[in-house]
Write a protein that holds these residues in place. Structure first.
Motif, PDB file in Angstrom:
ATOM      1  N   LEU A 179      -2.708  29.864  16.799  1.00 23.91           N
ATOM      2  CA  LEU A 179      -3.178  30.531  18.003  1.00 23.91           C
ATOM      3  C   LEU A 179      -2.653  29.745  19.190  1.00 23.91           C
ATOM      4  N   SER A 180      -1.887  30.434  20.052  1.00 25.93           N
ATOM      5  CA  SER A 180      -1.161  29.702  21.084  1.00 25.93           C
ATOM      6  C   SER A 180      -1.128  30.465  22.400  1.00 25.93           C
ATOM      7  N   LEU A 181      -1.058  29.713  23.483  1.00 22.64           N
ATOM      8  CA  LEU A 181      -0.892  30.271  24.812  1.00 22.64           C
ATOM      9  C   LEU A 181       0.599  30.473  25.069  1.00 22.64           C
ATOM     10  N   ALA A 182       0.972  31.637  25.602  1.00 16.83           N
ATOM     11  CA  ALA A 182       2.375  31.925  25.904  1.00 16.83           C
ATOM     12  C   ALA A 182       2.481  32.484  27.317  1.00 16.83           C
ATOM     13  N   ILE A 183       3.528  32.063  28.020  1.00 17.53           N
ATOM     14  CA  ILE A 183       3.748  32.492  29.404  1.00 17.53           C
ATOM     15  C   ILE A 183       5.159  33.071  29.525  1.00 17.53           C
ATOM     16  N   PRO A 184       5.429  33.828  30.599  1.00 17.66           N
ATOM     17  CA  PRO A 184       6.780  34.365  30.788  1.00 17.66           C
ATOM     18  C   PRO A 184       7.822  33.263  30.931  1.00 17.66           C
ATOM     19  N   ILE A 188       7.844  32.567  38.430  1.00 17.08           N
ATOM     20  CA  ILE A 188       7.174  31.312  38.791  1.00 17.08           C
ATOM     21  C   ILE A 188       6.933  30.416  37.581  1.00 17.08           C
ATOM     22  N   PHE A 189       7.075  30.970  36.358  1.00 17.03           N
ATOM     23  CA  PHE A 189       6.836  30.190  35.139  1.00 17.03           C
ATOM     24  C   PHE A 189       8.126  29.617  34.532  1.00 17.03           C
ATOM     25  N   GLU A 190       9.241  29.866  35.160  1.00 15.96           N
ATOM     26  CA  GLU A 190      10.528  29.514  34.543  1.00 15.96           C
ATOM     27  C   GLU A 190      10.630  28.033  34.203  1.00 15.96           C
ATOM     28  N   LEU A 198       1.084  24.017  33.906  1.00 12.46           N
ATOM     29  CA  LEU A 198       0.517  25.336  34.175  1.00 12.46           C
ATOM     30  C   LEU A 198      -0.786  25.208  34.971  1.00 12.46           C
ATOM     31  N   ALA A 199      -1.620  24.258  34.574  1.00 13.78           N
ATOM     32  CA  ALA A 199      -2.904  24.073  35.246  1.00 13.78           C
ATOM     33  C   ALA A 199      -2.734  23.588  36.680  1.00 13.78           C
ATOM     34  N   GLN A 200      -1.669  22.857  36.953  1.00 21.84           N
ATOM     35  CA  GLN A 200      -1.452  22.280  38.280  1.00 21.84           C
ATOM     36  C   GLN A 200      -0.721  23.213  39.238  1.00 21.84           C
ATOM     37  N   MET A 201      -0.370  24.400  38.798  1.00 19.51           N
ATOM     38  CA  MET A 201       0.307  25.347  39.684  1.00 19.51           C
ATOM     39  C   MET A 201      -0.640  25.731  40.828  1.00 19.51           C
ATOM     40  N   PRO A 202      -0.160  25.686  42.067  1.00 19.03           N
ATOM     41  CA  PRO A 202      -1.045  25.958  43.226  1.00 19.03           C
ATOM     42  C   PRO A 202      -1.474  27.418  43.341  1.00 19.03           C
ATOM     43  N   GLN A 203      -0.856  28.296  42.578  1.00 13.89           N
ATOM     44  CA  GLN A 203      -1.187  29.721  42.681  1.00 13.89           C
ATOM     45  C   GLN A 203      -2.602  30.039  42.240  1.00 13.89           C
ATOM     46  N   TRP A 204      -3.167  29.215  41.338  1.00 13.29           N
ATOM     47  CA  TRP A 204      -4.449  29.580  40.745  1.00 13.29           C
ATOM     48  C   TRP A 204      -5.601  29.066  41.599  1.00 13.29           C
ATOM     49  N   THR A 205      -6.378  29.987  42.098  1.00 14.90           N
ATOM     50  CA  THR A 205      -7.548  29.663  42.910  1.00 14.90           C
ATOM     51  C   THR A 205      -8.739  30.459  42.392  1.00 14.90           C
ATOM     52  N   GLU A 206      -9.889  30.216  42.978  1.00  9.93           N
ATOM     53  CA  GLU A 206     -11.080  30.968  42.585  1.00  9.93           C
ATOM     54  C   GLU A 206     -10.916  32.450  42.894  1.00  9.93           C
ATOM     55  N   GLY A 248       2.236  43.455  34.374  1.00 12.78           N
ATOM     56  CA  GLY A 248       1.424  42.975  35.474  1.00 12.78           C
ATOM     57  C   GLY A 248      -0.052  42.930  35.183  1.00 12.78           C
ATOM     58  N   ILE A 249      -0.418  43.160  33.917  1.00 16.37           N
ATOM     59  CA  ILE A 249      -1.831  43.140  33.528  1.00 16.37           C
ATOM     60  C   ILE A 249      -2.355  41.711  33.438  1.00 16.37           C
ATOM     61  N   ALA A 250      -1.482  40.780  33.065  1.00 15.41           N
ATOM     62  CA  ALA A 250      -1.895  39.387  32.866  1.00 15.41           C
ATOM     63  C   ALA A 250      -0.747  38.460  33.234  1.00 15.41           C
ATOM     64  N   ASP A 251      -1.094  37.199  33.485  1.00 15.96           N
ATOM     65  CA  ASP A 251      -0.079  36.174  33.740  1.00 15.96           C
ATOM     66  C   ASP A 251       0.373  35.514  32.453  1.00 15.96           C
ATOM     67  N   ALA A 252      -0.511  35.457  31.465  1.00 16.77           N
ATOM     68  CA  ALA A 252      -0.223  34.795  30.193  1.00 16.77           C
ATOM     69  C   ALA A 252      -0.980  35.518  29.093  1.00 16.77           C
ATOM     70  N   ILE A 253      -0.635  35.187  27.851  1.00 21.37           N
ATOM     71  CA  ILE A 253      -1.365  35.747  26.713  1.00 21.37           C
ATOM     72  C   ILE A 253      -1.787  34.605  25.794  1.00 21.37           C
ATOM     73  N   LEU A 254      -2.838  34.848  25.044  1.00 23.95           N
ATOM     74  CA  LEU A 254      -3.297  33.901  24.022  1.00 23.95           C
ATOM     75  C   LEU A 254      -3.398  34.691  22.734  1.00 23.95           C
ATOM     76  N   ASP A 255      -2.489  34.420  21.804  1.00 23.10           N
ATOM     77  CA  ASP A 255      -2.404  35.263  20.617  1.00 23.10           C
ATOM     78  C   ASP A 255      -1.897  34.450  19.433  1.00 23.10           C
ATOM     79  N   LEU A 256      -1.983  35.062  18.256  1.00 21.55           N
ATOM     80  CA  LEU A 256      -1.476  34.419  17.037  1.00 21.55           C
ATOM     81  C   LEU A 256       0.044  34.481  17.006  1.00 21.55           C
ATOM     82  N   VAL A 257       0.648  33.400  16.565  1.00 22.19           N
ATOM     83  CA  VAL A 257       2.103  33.306  16.487  1.00 22.19           C
ATOM     84  C   VAL A 257       2.486  32.852  15.082  1.00 22.19           C
ATOM     85  N   SER A 258       3.418  33.574  14.477  1.00 16.21           N
ATOM     86  CA  SER A 258       3.926  33.167  13.161  1.00 16.21           C
ATOM     87  C   SER A 258       5.296  32.529  13.315  1.00 16.21           C
TER      88      SER A 258
END
Length: 416
Positions: A179-184, A188-190, A198-206, A248-258
């Motif tokens: 189970l893993s987090l995946a981003i584009p 901005i994720f390049e 990822l956590a330190q990116m200034p884009q994420w606010t309350e 555009g529904i989400a910035d990242a996904i958390l899903d199973l990876v094989s």
């Protein structure tokens, strides 16, 4: 439509008070003409209504206490003698579970493929119930199942750390994934390569949190909280999660990876520190069933021994060769100079009796070793190098230890 689940949000039922006070009862009365106020003159009807409401309150309260995530707080193991084993009902996990049991000489006999219950003739006190993986975990907690084969990811998501769930065997060698987090891999994720970045990116606010699409609404928020990431919201989405960032529904996904192929084909990437857990099929049991249900522990012991013997032998080969020598000790010295010929505890060497000129003589010794598949050819070459000939190779079906290590661990976990 996606359902947003804030990181700090909790979903729970609000049980009514166990008392039968009027405030408790009135909270359950819907706005309906059926429950409209009755004049005080109708005393008998009012009394009947209050008794009915107390009964409804009691029933709802008891039901709510037993339906938190499909689990119960405390269930007595009573009412049946058969041991129930839950198996996945569909998909690759279902087929692999049946194949594993078959390899262990435990044949699941299902008279009708549409039936959800089957038998294992080798375990006459055991029933097999085919269920969805998440329902296997829920029914282990509710006491409707005693054992189950299910992925560790499902145990974590739907078991939620419940102490009644106990892992009997954590590595059945199929259903491997993580189970893993995946981003584009663009925008901005390049240049983002780790969870910390990822956590330190200034884009994420309350006001504008990181949006994560997932089906793991317990493990996902728990993972982010454990890693100190605050500005996150989770949503569930139908269909393939891999499309959520592009839509555009989400910035990242958390899903199973094989294999990770699907992520790459959708221009997504995993990041360092983003793995929530490693998963594969496991044998899981109810602690209460093992300690309270008659015969459950003995059944688990037999299943565990069969599993261990088969899994330990998987990929192992028996290699037999003849070698000329003066005595067994001299042959053993030659064999042990080769690193791949040690076997499980060491090579077995025994005399080969030949008849020459009417007399029985010993000119050769037979060497028997057990080697893993990956070292098979190397071992044969080393045997030849020290004088081995007539090399025979055969697969190993079972390796039974003096005692199964996981059995001792299970007894310790149960406090027995």
């Amino acid at each position: 439509m996606p359902i947003s689940i804030p990181l700090n949000a909790t979903l729970q039922y609000s049980s009514p008070s166990s008392s039968s006070s009027s405030s408790s009862s009135s909270s359950l009365v819907p706005s309906s003409p059926l429950f409209s106020p009755i004049p005080s003159t109708t005393v008998s009807l009012t009394g009947i209504r209050q008794r009915c409401l107390r009964m409804v309150t009691s029933c709802v309260s008891n039901a709510q206490k037993s339906v938190l995530n499909g689990a119960t707080d405390s269930v007595s193991v009573v009412g049946r003698e058969q041991i129930r084993l839950g198996l996945p009902s569909k998909g690759r996990m279902a087929a692999d579970s049946l194949d594993l049991l078959k390899d262990c000489q435990l044949f699941v006999k299902q008279v009708n493929p549409r039936q959800y219950v089957a038998q294992i003739p080798q375990l006459p006190n055991t029933e097999v119930w085919f269920q969805r993986p998440k329902d296997i975990v829920r029914k282990l907690l509710s006491g409707d199942l005693d054992l189950g084969i299910v992925g560790l990811d499902i145990v974590g998501e739907f078991g939620q750390g419940n102490e009644d769930l106990i892992i009997v065997h954590e590595a059945l060698n199929f259903g491997d994934c993580h189970l893993s987090l995946a981003i584009p891999n663009y925008g901005i994720f390049e240049n983002i390569k780790s969870l910390k970045e990822l956590a330190q990116m200034p884009q994420w606010t309350e006001e504008r949190p990181l949006r994560v699409a997932t089906g793991f609404t317990y493990l996902g928020p728990k993972f982010m909280k454990d890693n100190g990431i605050k500005h996150v919201t989770f949503s569930t989405a139908d269909g393939a999660l891999e499309a959520a960032p592009a839509m555009g529904i989400a910035d990242a996904i958390l899903d199973l990876v094989s294999s990770g192929t699907t992520l790459k084909e959708n221009n997504l990437k995993e990041i360092e520190g983003g793995v929530v857990l490693e998963s594969q099929a496991a044998l899981v049991a109810s602690r209460r069933a093992l300690t309270e249900r008659k015969g459950a522990l003995e059944t688990v012991h037999e299943i565990l021994e069969r599993l261990e013997a088969h899994l330990k032998a998987n990929g192992q080969f028996t290699v037999v060769a003849n070698m000329r020598g003066t005595d067994a000790e001299e042959v053993a010295e030659r064999v042990k100079t080769q690193p791949s010929l040690s076997g499980l505890q060491g090579p077995t060497i025994s005399p080969v009796y030949c008849k020459r000129d009417g007399k029985v003589t010993i000119e050769y010794y037979a060497i028997v070793i057990c080697v893993p598949k990956k070292a098979l050819y190397e071992s044969v070459q080393q045997l030849r190098a020290v004088g081995g000939s007539g090399v025979l190779v055969s697969p190993v079906t079972y390796i039974f230890d003096e005692e199964t290590p996981r059995w001792s661990q299970l007894l310790s976990n149960l406090g027995l």
